[in-house]
Design a protein around this motif. Structure first.
Motif, PDB file in Angstrom:
ATOM      1  N   LYS A 158       0.791  -1.037   0.089  1.00  0.00           N
ATOM      2  CA  LYS A 158       0.204   0.040  -0.196  1.00  0.00           C
ATOM      3  C   LYS A 158       0.936   1.371  -0.021  1.00  0.00           C
ATOM      4  CE  LYS A 158      -3.970  -2.044   0.824  1.00  0.00           C
ATOM      5  NZ  LYS A 158      -5.238  -1.900   0.238  1.00  0.00           N
ATOM      6  N   PRO A 159       0.339   2.188  -0.882  1.00  0.00           N
ATOM      7  CA  PRO A 159       1.318   3.238  -0.887  1.00  0.00           C
ATOM      8  C   PRO A 159       0.874   4.300   0.357  1.00  0.00           C
ATOM      9  CG  PRO A 159      -0.625   3.619  -2.282  1.00  0.00           C
ATOM     10  CD  PRO A 159      -0.316   2.156  -1.669  1.00  0.00           C
ATOM     11  N   LEU A 160       2.060   5.221   0.950  1.00  0.00           N
ATOM     12  CA  LEU A 160       1.818   5.890   1.957  1.00  0.00           C
ATOM     13  C   LEU A 160       2.559   7.191   1.833  1.00  0.00           C
ATOM     14  CD1 LEU A 160       1.065   6.614   4.944  1.00  0.00           C
ATOM     15  CD2 LEU A 160       3.359   5.472   5.515  1.00  0.00           C
ATOM     16  N   LEU A 161       1.893   8.126   1.729  1.00  0.00           N
ATOM     17  CA  LEU A 161       2.445   9.553   1.529  1.00  0.00           C
ATOM     18  C   LEU A 161       2.948  10.235   2.899  1.00  0.00           C
ATOM     19  CD1 LEU A 161       2.956  12.201  -0.399  1.00  0.00           C
ATOM     20  CD2 LEU A 161       0.537  12.839  -0.084  1.00  0.00           C
ATOM     21  N   ILE A 162       4.064  10.579   2.871  1.00  0.00           N
ATOM     22  CA  ILE A 162       4.340  11.271   4.225  1.00  0.00           C
ATOM     23  C   ILE A 162       5.264  12.642   3.809  1.00  0.00           C
ATOM     24  CG2 ILE A 162       4.770   9.132   5.687  1.00  0.00           C
ATOM     25  CD1 ILE A 162       7.892   9.412   4.836  1.00  0.00           C
ATOM     26  N   GLN A 163       5.130  13.580   4.631  1.00  0.00           N
ATOM     27  CA  GLN A 163       5.619  14.719   4.447  1.00  0.00           C
ATOM     28  C   GLN A 163       6.913  15.052   5.471  1.00  0.00           C
ATOM     29  OE1 GLN A 163       2.717  17.867   4.874  1.00  0.00           O
ATOM     30  NE2 GLN A 163       1.767  17.059   2.952  1.00  0.00           N
ATOM     31  N   LEU A 164       8.226  15.360   4.899  1.00  0.00           N
ATOM     32  CA  LEU A 164       9.139  15.803   5.550  1.00  0.00           C
ATOM     33  C   LEU A 164       9.713  16.936   5.514  1.00  0.00           C
ATOM     34  CD1 LEU A 164      11.308  12.479   4.318  1.00  0.00           C
ATOM     35  CD2 LEU A 164      10.121  12.550   6.441  1.00  0.00           C
ATOM     36  N   ASP A 165      10.110  17.424   6.493  1.00  0.00           N
ATOM     37  CA  ASP A 165      10.629  18.827   6.534  1.00  0.00           C
ATOM     38  C   ASP A 165      12.209  18.758   5.816  1.00  0.00           C
ATOM     39  OD1 ASP A 165      13.255  18.407   8.456  1.00  0.00           O
ATOM     40  OD2 ASP A 165      11.533  17.604   9.648  1.00  0.00           O
ATOM     41  N   GLU A 166      12.581  19.830   5.478  1.00  0.00           N
ATOM     42  CA  GLU A 166      13.982  20.033   4.510  1.00  0.00           C
ATOM     43  C   GLU A 166      14.903  19.171   5.115  1.00  0.00           C
ATOM     44  OE1 GLU A 166      15.883  20.359   0.944  1.00  0.00           O
ATOM     45  OE2 GLU A 166      13.628  20.737   1.364  1.00  0.00           O
ATOM     46  N   GLN A 167      15.393  19.438   6.345  1.00  0.00           N
ATOM     47  CA  GLN A 167      16.586  18.660   7.178  1.00  0.00           C
ATOM     48  C   GLN A 167      16.415  17.383   7.283  1.00  0.00           C
ATOM     49  OE1 GLN A 167      16.867  20.379  11.075  1.00  0.00           O
ATOM     50  NE2 GLN A 167      18.551  19.263  11.514  1.00  0.00           N
ATOM     51  N   THR A 168      15.386  16.953   7.419  1.00  0.00           N
ATOM     52  CA  THR A 168      15.154  15.469   7.540  1.00  0.00           C
ATOM     53  C   THR A 168      15.231  14.858   6.194  1.00  0.00           C
ATOM     54  OG1 THR A 168      13.556  15.801   9.327  1.00  0.00           O
ATOM     55  CG2 THR A 168      13.322  13.491   8.199  1.00  0.00           C
ATOM     56  N   LEU A 169      14.729  15.374   5.110  1.00  0.00           N
ATOM     57  CA  LEU A 169      15.014  14.799   3.763  1.00  0.00           C
ATOM     58  C   LEU A 169      16.271  14.877   3.335  1.00  0.00           C
ATOM     59  CD1 LEU A 169      13.593  13.762   1.019  1.00  0.00           C
ATOM     60  CD2 LEU A 169      13.486  16.325   0.368  1.00  0.00           C
ATOM     61  N   VAL A 170      17.123  15.976   3.732  1.00  0.00           N
ATOM     62  CA  VAL A 170      18.518  15.922   3.390  1.00  0.00           C
ATOM     63  C   VAL A 170      19.451  15.122   3.885  1.00  0.00           C
ATOM     64  CG1 VAL A 170      20.631  17.522   3.621  1.00  0.00           C
ATOM     65  CG2 VAL A 170      18.465  18.480   2.681  1.00  0.00           C
ATOM     66  N   ALA A 171      19.035  14.791   5.490  1.00  0.00           N
ATOM     67  CA  ALA A 171      19.548  13.523   6.186  1.00  0.00           C
ATOM     68  C   ALA A 171      19.056  12.194   5.474  1.00  0.00           C
ATOM     69  CB  ALA A 171      18.873  13.639   7.568  1.00  0.00           C
ATOM     70  N   LEU A 172      17.938  11.964   5.137  1.00  0.00           N
ATOM     71  CA  LEU A 172      17.615  10.830   4.456  1.00  0.00           C
ATOM     72  C   LEU A 172      18.226  10.490   3.223  1.00  0.00           C
ATOM     73  CD1 LEU A 172      15.729   8.256   4.207  1.00  0.00           C
ATOM     74  CD2 LEU A 172      13.951   9.634   3.194  1.00  0.00           C
ATOM     75  N   ASN A 173      18.490  11.488   2.390  1.00  0.00           N
ATOM     76  CA  ASN A 173      19.183  11.410   0.917  1.00  0.00           C
ATOM     77  C   ASN A 173      20.598  11.188   1.451  1.00  0.00           C
ATOM     78  OD1 ASN A 173      16.939  11.684  -0.540  1.00  0.00           O
ATOM     79  ND2 ASN A 173      17.227  13.963  -0.658  1.00  0.00           N
ATOM     80  N   ARG A 174      20.985  11.808   2.555  1.00  0.00           N
ATOM     81  CA  ARG A 174      22.598  11.645   2.816  1.00  0.00           C
ATOM     82  C   ARG A 174      22.911   9.879   3.282  1.00  0.00           C
ATOM     83  NH1 ARG A 174      22.997  15.668   6.157  1.00  0.00           N
ATOM     84  NH2 ARG A 174      22.467  14.145   8.114  1.00  0.00           N
ATOM     85  N   VAL A 175      21.972   9.274   3.973  1.00  0.00           N
ATOM     86  CA  VAL A 175      22.150   8.067   4.426  1.00  0.00           C
ATOM     87  C   VAL A 175      21.399   6.871   3.628  1.00  0.00           C
ATOM     88  CG1 VAL A 175      22.216   8.982   6.909  1.00  0.00           C
ATOM     89  CG2 VAL A 175      20.231   8.079   5.875  1.00  0.00           C
ATOM     90  N   ALA A 176      20.569   7.206   2.795  1.00  0.00           N
ATOM     91  CA  ALA A 176      19.859   6.300   1.885  1.00  0.00           C
ATOM     92  C   ALA A 176      20.047   6.891   0.566  1.00  0.00           C
ATOM     93  CB  ALA A 176      18.362   6.393   2.376  1.00  0.00           C
ATOM     94  N   ALA A 177      20.280   6.140  -0.457  1.00  0.00           N
ATOM     95  CA  ALA A 177      20.545   6.572  -1.786  1.00  0.00           C
ATOM     96  C   ALA A 177      19.306   7.424  -2.411  1.00  0.00           C
ATOM     97  CB  ALA A 177      20.975   5.654  -2.800  1.00  0.00           C
ATOM     98  N   PRO A 178      19.425   8.559  -2.998  1.00  0.00           N
ATOM     99  CA  PRO A 178      18.085   9.219  -3.533  1.00  0.00           C
ATOM    100  C   PRO A 178      17.257   8.499  -4.207  1.00  0.00           C
ATOM    101  CG  PRO A 178      20.335   9.979  -4.427  1.00  0.00           C
ATOM    102  CD  PRO A 178      20.592   9.019  -3.587  1.00  0.00           C
ATOM    103  N   ASP A 179      17.797   7.407  -4.935  1.00  0.00           N
ATOM    104  CA  ASP A 179      16.807   6.469  -5.907  1.00  0.00           C
ATOM    105  C   ASP A 179      15.502   6.191  -5.034  1.00  0.00           C
ATOM    106  OD1 ASP A 179      15.404   3.939  -6.849  1.00  0.00           O
ATOM    107  OD2 ASP A 179      17.144   3.925  -8.070  1.00  0.00           O
TER     108      ASP A 179
END
Length: 72
Positions: A2-23
């Motif tokens: 099932k798809p789940l839409l979540i919203q992340l603040d910019e700081q969390t998104l940058v951190a996510l992209n840093r630790v997980a590949a942006p793919d």
């Protein structure tokens, strides 16, 4: 799945992209694993708390003095 839409603040998104590949798929898998880990930790914590509130008595504990031989 099932798809789940979540919203992340910019700081969390940058951190996510840093630790997980942006793919997109790799980020999604990273988030799924993080959620599973958090759920498992919460369940284990609840189980530990329940055992602290009502521990097994010595009478209820397994008696290992009469262990049977395991035959495969």
């Amino acid at each position: 799945m099932k798809p789940l839409l979540i919203q992340l603040d910019e700081q969390t998104l940058v951190a996510l992209n840093r630790v997980a590949a942006p793919d997109k798929r790799k980020r999604s898998e990273f988030v799924r694993q993080a959620i599973r880990r958090a759920v498992r930790q919460t369940e284990y914590r609840a189980m530990r708390d329940a055992y602290r509130k009502q521990p097994d008595s010595a009478q209820d504990a397994d008696d290992w003095s009469t262990v049977e031989e395991f035959k495969a």
